[in-house]
Enzyme design. Structure first.
Site, PDB file in Angstrom:
ATOM      1  N   GLY A 175       5.841  -1.852   2.598  1.00 34.64           N
ATOM      2  CA  GLY A 175       4.623  -2.406   2.571  1.00 34.64           C
ATOM      3  C   GLY A 175       3.734  -1.936   1.827  1.00 34.64           C
ATOM      4  N   ARG A 199       6.365  -7.793   0.547  1.00 30.03           N
ATOM      5  CA  ARG A 199       6.862  -9.171   0.255  1.00 30.03           C
ATOM      6  C   ARG A 199       7.231  -9.598  -1.222  1.00 30.03           C
ATOM      7  NH1 ARG A 199       2.785 -12.272   1.832  1.00 30.03           N
ATOM      8  NH2 ARG A 199       1.340 -10.817   1.114  1.00 30.03           N
ATOM      9  N   ASP A 220      11.668  -8.417   3.411  1.00 31.84           N
ATOM     10  CA  ASP A 220      10.974  -8.564   4.737  1.00 31.84           C
ATOM     11  C   ASP A 220      11.167  -7.307   5.768  1.00 31.84           C
ATOM     12  OD1 ASP A 220      10.055  -9.525   7.264  1.00 31.84           O
ATOM     13  OD2 ASP A 220      11.011 -11.319   7.106  1.00 31.84           O
ATOM     14  N   PHE A 221      10.048  -6.593   6.033  1.00 28.85           N
ATOM     15  CA  PHE A 221      10.443  -5.525   6.930  1.00 28.85           C
ATOM     16  C   PHE A 221      10.682  -5.771   8.464  1.00 28.85           C
ATOM     17  CE2 PHE A 221       5.436  -4.506   6.285  1.00 28.85           C
ATOM     18  CZ  PHE A 221       5.166  -5.478   7.284  1.00 28.85           C
ATOM     19  N   HIS A 238      -0.982  -0.542  11.706  1.00 25.45           N
ATOM     20  CA  HIS A 238      -2.276  -1.205  12.339  1.00 25.45           C
ATOM     21  C   HIS A 238      -2.293  -2.834  12.282  1.00 25.45           C
ATOM     22  CE1 HIS A 238      -5.462  -0.811   9.034  1.00 25.45           C
ATOM     23  NE2 HIS A 238      -4.482  -1.364   8.428  1.00 25.45           N
ATOM     24  N   ASN A 267      -5.681   5.270   9.833  1.00 28.43           N
ATOM     25  CA  ASN A 267      -6.899   5.890  10.595  1.00 28.43           C
ATOM     26  C   ASN A 267      -6.554   6.028  12.076  1.00 28.43           C
ATOM     27  OD1 ASN A 267      -9.043   5.456   8.391  1.00 28.43           O
ATOM     28  ND2 ASN A 267      -8.482   3.462   8.890  1.00 28.43           N
TER      29      ASN A 267
HETATM   30  C1  LIG Z   1      -2.722  -3.494   4.450  1.00 30.79           C
HETATM   31  S1  LIG Z   1      -1.481  -3.927   3.204  1.00 30.79           S
HETATM   32  C2  LIG Z   1      -1.134  -2.146   2.801  1.00 30.79           C
HETATM   33  C3  LIG Z   1      -0.697  -2.049   1.479  1.00 30.79           C
HETATM   34  C4  LIG Z   1      -0.499  -0.259   1.110  1.00 30.79           C
HETATM   35  N1  LIG Z   1       0.259   0.232   2.094  1.00 30.79           N
HETATM   36  C5  LIG Z   1      -1.746   0.293   1.050  1.00 30.79           C
HETATM   37  O1  LIG Z   1      -1.888   1.122   2.139  1.00 30.79           O
HETATM   38  O2  LIG Z   1      -2.623  -0.104   0.501  1.00 30.79           O
HETATM   39  C6  LIG Z   1      -0.053  -4.217   4.206  1.00 30.79           C
HETATM   40  C7  LIG Z   1       1.027  -4.526   3.187  1.00 30.79           C
HETATM   41  O3  LIG Z   1       2.247  -5.075   4.152  1.00 30.79           O
HETATM   42  C8  LIG Z   1       2.728  -6.093   3.298  1.00 30.79           C
HETATM   43  N2  LIG Z   1       3.631  -6.905   4.228  1.00 30.79           N
HETATM   44  C9  LIG Z   1       3.180  -7.733   5.067  1.00 30.79           C
HETATM   45  N3  LIG Z   1       4.327  -8.408   5.696  1.00 30.79           N
HETATM   46  C10 LIG Z   1       5.350  -8.014   5.442  1.00 30.79           C
HETATM   47  C11 LIG Z   1       6.835  -8.102   5.424  1.00 30.79           C
HETATM   48  N4  LIG Z   1       7.259  -8.899   6.499  1.00 30.79           N
HETATM   49  N5  LIG Z   1       7.617  -7.396   4.940  1.00 30.79           N
HETATM   50  C12 LIG Z   1       7.152  -6.409   4.022  1.00 30.79           C
HETATM   51  N6  LIG Z   1       5.751  -6.248   3.713  1.00 30.79           N
HETATM   52  C13 LIG Z   1       5.015  -7.136   4.328  1.00 30.79           C
HETATM   53  C14 LIG Z   1       1.772  -6.837   2.708  1.00 30.79           C
HETATM   54  O4  LIG Z   1       2.297  -7.587   1.784  1.00 30.79           O
HETATM   55  C15 LIG Z   1       0.732  -5.758   2.252  1.00 30.79           C
HETATM   56  O5  LIG Z   1       0.944  -5.180   1.075  1.00 30.79           O
END
Ligand SMILES: C[S@@+](CC[C@H](N)C(=O)[O-])C[C@H]1O[C@@H](n2cnc3c(N)ncnc32)[C@H](O)[C@@H]1O
Length: 328
Positions: A175, A199, A220-221, A238, A267
């Protein structure tokens, strides 16, 4: 004004207005139209396409907070207003543009729904939740991703300084968004290879890896993640409730060899007296996601259940804390 004083209630009751003024002024780019000299409001309004009288009243309110100052017939910068400029190294403009998006404002307007039902407010706008919402709203997604990247400009150096990543050959940023953290880590650890996992819509927008040791991996995680020596999750857990967080950790655990390292960077709440800022982030998570800010103890219990053991907390010079766990 002390924290428990009646004046605090008044400040909070009206607080949405100054916050919104700050967002609007950031959106239309007022700060970028002011350099070292004061600029008359008429000139600012013309440059931003705004109504001079209305802009004047909004700026006058902000000056009462020390954001801009009125002098010599115009508005001039203060240390606070300079941070609203796009070219400031710690620019707050991307964050303020994010906070002014419909995803936040419309969710806030239906927060009572969340309080009464426990359901995220954003699901009134998009039943599938925030990530599906962003998929459907590319303009908002662009501002969201930009805000995440620029927030990381402050967070990444603090994380890279605080934690020793040199023992790891392959580091997966799960992610990882646009890869800002991973690039910072790879620059600090010349021997390491990085895998940026996110994603498809996020990874495909990157088009090509812009670092010689960084590989892109769309997925997809909740399904499967690539194997690595260290798995980094910054600002990810979070966003999710305990059940889904457990599933993300379980997916990682499936690909992790015993002894692999898991680093949760967010955090993480202290067990006592979390700050208003940290608790505001928790309520944002309540409104927009099914997630929450967690304490060290809460994270540790989730690690245990997924087959990881909490091994320590590293403080950074920024707002992030790094919870480390090992696959058992
Ligand atoms: C709040 S962002 C954080 C991004 C980065 N880690 C940062 O701290 O700036 C959460 C990330 O999780 C990814 N995400 C959400 N659902 C996901 C999934 N099912 N599989 C992979 N990534 C996913 C989003 O696309 C996004 O980039």
């Amino acid at each position: 004004m002390t924290q428990q004083s009646p004046e605090m209630i008044h400040a909070l009751a009206y607080g949405a207005y100054p916050a919104r003024c700050l967002q609007v002024v950031s959106e239309i780019g007022v700060a970028d139209r002011i350099d070292d000299e004061p600029v008359p409001v008429g000139k600012l309004a013309a440059a931003c396409g705004a109504a001079p009288g209305a802009l004047d009243r909004v700026l006058r309110l902000l000056t009462a907070y020390g954001v801009f100052e009125e002098r010599d017939g115009g508005y001039a910068h203060t240390a606070a207003s300079r941070v609203l400029r796009d070219d400031h190294p710690m620019s707050a403009r991307p964050l303020l543009r994010l906070m002014g998006l419909p995803m936040h404002l419309d969710s806030l307007s239906v927060l009572q729904h969340t309080v009464m039902t426990g359901e995220p407010a954003i699901e009134v706008l998009e039943a599938e939740g925030v990530w599906a919402y962003l998929q459907e709203q590319p303009d908002e997604a662009e501002i969201f991703n930009h805000a995440m990247t620029s927030k990381a400009a402050a967070d990444v150096p603090a994380v890279v300084d605080a934690y020793d990543f040199t023992p790891f050959g392959v580091i997966a940023d799960i992610g990882g968004g646009r890869g800002h953290l991973l690039r910072g880590i790879l620059d600090a650890v010349p021997g390491a290879e990085g895998v940026l996992f996110d994603r498809p819509s996020v990874v495909e927008a990157l088009a090509f890896p812009d670092h010689p040791r960084l590989a892109l991996h769309a997925g997809d995680f909740f399904d499967t993640v690539p194997a690595a020596d260290a798995y980094v999750l910054m600002h990810v857990l979070h966003n999710w409730d305990d059940e889904r967080t457990a599933r993300i950790l379980a997916t990682i655990r499936k690909s992790a060899a015993p002894g692999a390292t898991l680093l949760v960077i967010e955090n993480v709440l202290p067990d006592e007296r979390p700050t208003p800022a940290a608790l505001t982030m928790d309520v944002i998570m309540l409104a927009l996601t099914r997630g929450r800010e967690r304490t060290e103890g809460e994270l540790s219990a989730l690690f245990d259940a997924a087959g990881f053991r909490f091994t320590g907390m590293t403080e950074t010079s920024g707002t992030m804390r790094i919870a480390e766990a090992k696959a058992i």
